[in-house]
Scaffold this active site. Structure first.
Site, PDB file in Angstrom:
ATOM      1  N   LEU A  84      12.057 -20.232  -3.297  1.00 58.40           N
ATOM      2  CA  LEU A  84      10.933 -19.411  -2.825  1.00 58.40           C
ATOM      3  C   LEU A  84       9.666 -19.657  -3.651  1.00 58.40           C
ATOM      4  O   LEU A  84       9.726 -19.663  -4.882  1.00 58.40           O
ATOM      5  CB  LEU A  84      11.332 -17.925  -2.948  1.00 58.40           C
ATOM      6  CG  LEU A  84      10.227 -16.887  -2.718  1.00 58.40           C
ATOM      7  CD1 LEU A  84       9.885 -16.787  -1.236  1.00 58.40           C
ATOM      8  CD2 LEU A  84      10.656 -15.517  -3.253  1.00 58.40           C
ATOM      9  N   ASP A 134       0.817  -1.205   0.000  1.00 54.55           N
ATOM     10  CA  ASP A 134       0.000   0.000   0.000  1.00 54.55           C
ATOM     11  C   ASP A 134       0.859   1.266   0.000  1.00 54.55           C
ATOM     12  O   ASP A 134       1.949   1.277   0.563  1.00 54.55           O
ATOM     13  CB  ASP A 134      -0.897  -0.021   1.242  1.00 54.55           C
ATOM     14  CG  ASP A 134      -2.134   0.816   1.041  1.00 54.55           C
ATOM     15  OD1 ASP A 134      -2.341   1.315  -0.083  1.00 54.55           O
ATOM     16  OD2 ASP A 134      -2.897   0.976   2.004  1.00 54.55           O
ATOM     17  N   HIS A 188       2.870   3.036  -8.970  1.00 57.01           N
ATOM     18  CA  HIS A 188       2.767   1.587  -9.191  1.00 57.01           C
ATOM     19  C   HIS A 188       4.018   1.059  -9.905  1.00 57.01           C
ATOM     20  O   HIS A 188       4.476  -0.043  -9.635  1.00 57.01           O
ATOM     21  CB  HIS A 188       1.506   1.249  -9.989  1.00 57.01           C
ATOM     22  CG  HIS A 188       0.237   1.583  -9.254  1.00 57.01           C
ATOM     23  ND1 HIS A 188       0.012   1.212  -7.951  1.00 57.01           N
ATOM     24  CD2 HIS A 188      -0.873   2.272  -9.636  1.00 57.01           C
ATOM     25  CE1 HIS A 188      -1.173   1.649  -7.566  1.00 57.01           C
ATOM     26  NE2 HIS A 188      -1.733   2.302  -8.570  1.00 57.01           N
TER      27      HIS A 188
END
Ligand code: FPP
Length: 224
Positions: A113, A2, A19
């Site tokens: 991962l 956020d 973004h």
């Protein structure tokens, strides 16, 4: 992740630029997660509610996913990262679905991962969809009501092959869940950071993990 919009606006830039920088921050945090030996990282990149943002912003977020899954595929392979994408993907444009499928398939045998992107994801919708699937199975007598346990329910969620998160990090000084992994986070430890996502760095991740390590997880029981 956020604070992209506020990060951009604070510098007199368009929200979309936030973004773009957010995606760069994400690349750094994925790399840091590999270096720290984290097994699972899930990020919230687009919610089922984000469709109501301005059309240019929605298009920009779709572009970023398409671009990074294409341009970043070699990096995922080089780092032995297994990609997953959870969300209502059938609502995305077909070519984007294709890009997602290719990246997920190509990385499916990687053993490092597990990096999961929640895209067009919503926790409530996920629970409703799981309930519908279960109701169908009960109706067709594939499943007995008595056999419906928490484990069976969880197997009908989009996260069926992921463990529940240990740690939730929300950036930019906002302290709410915003419809994210509602079922899965019943016992997740939460850390809230004031840093806007584009500024979030490996040190901030380590700081959140350090806070997590100081917590006593009781899962509703009392300390032994
Ligand atoms: C929330 O910040 C962030 C989003 C809705 C999008 C997050 C997306 C990225 C970081 C890019 C993802 C890239 C890939 C490759 C998946 P906000 O816009 O709500 O910020 P604000 O609260 O300051 O307005």
């Amino acid at each position: 992740m956020d604070g992209n919009g506020r990060w951009a606006q604070a510098q007199g830039l368009e929200r979309l630029k936030g973004h773009y920088e957010g995606a760069e921050a994400l690349k750094r945090i994925v790399q840091a997660s590999v270096e720290l030996g984290i097994e699972y990282l899930t990020v919230y990149a687009f919610s089922t509610e984000n469709w109501s943002r301005p059309v240019e912003e929605v298009k920009g977020l779709m572009f970023l996913l398409r671009h990074h899954l294409t341009a970043g595929l070699n990096d995922l392979m080089k780092n032995n990262i297994k990609l997953k994408v959870i969300g209502f993907l059938d609502k995305l444009e077909l070519d984007l679905q294709e890009v997602i499928n290719q990246a997920v398939n190509k990385t499916s045998q990687n053993t490092g991962l597990t990096f999961c992107i929640a895209f067009n994801y919503g926790g409530r919708a996920e629970i409703v969809e799981a309930t519908k699937k279960i109701a169908e199975k009960i109706k067709s007598e594939e499943l007995k009501i008595e056999a419906l346990t928490e484990e069976v329910f969880a197997q009908h969620l989009l996260t069926r092959d992921l463990p529940d998160p240990d740690l939730f990090i929300r950036t930019s000084g906002v302290s709410r869940l915003s419809n994210y992994l509602l079922w899965q986070m019943a016992y997740t430890e939460m850390v809230f950071s004031n840093t806007h996502w584009p500024d979030f760095k490996k040190e901030d991740l380590i700081d959140a993990i350090t806070q997590y390590q100081q917590r006593e997880r009781r899962f509703g029981k009392i300390a032994s």
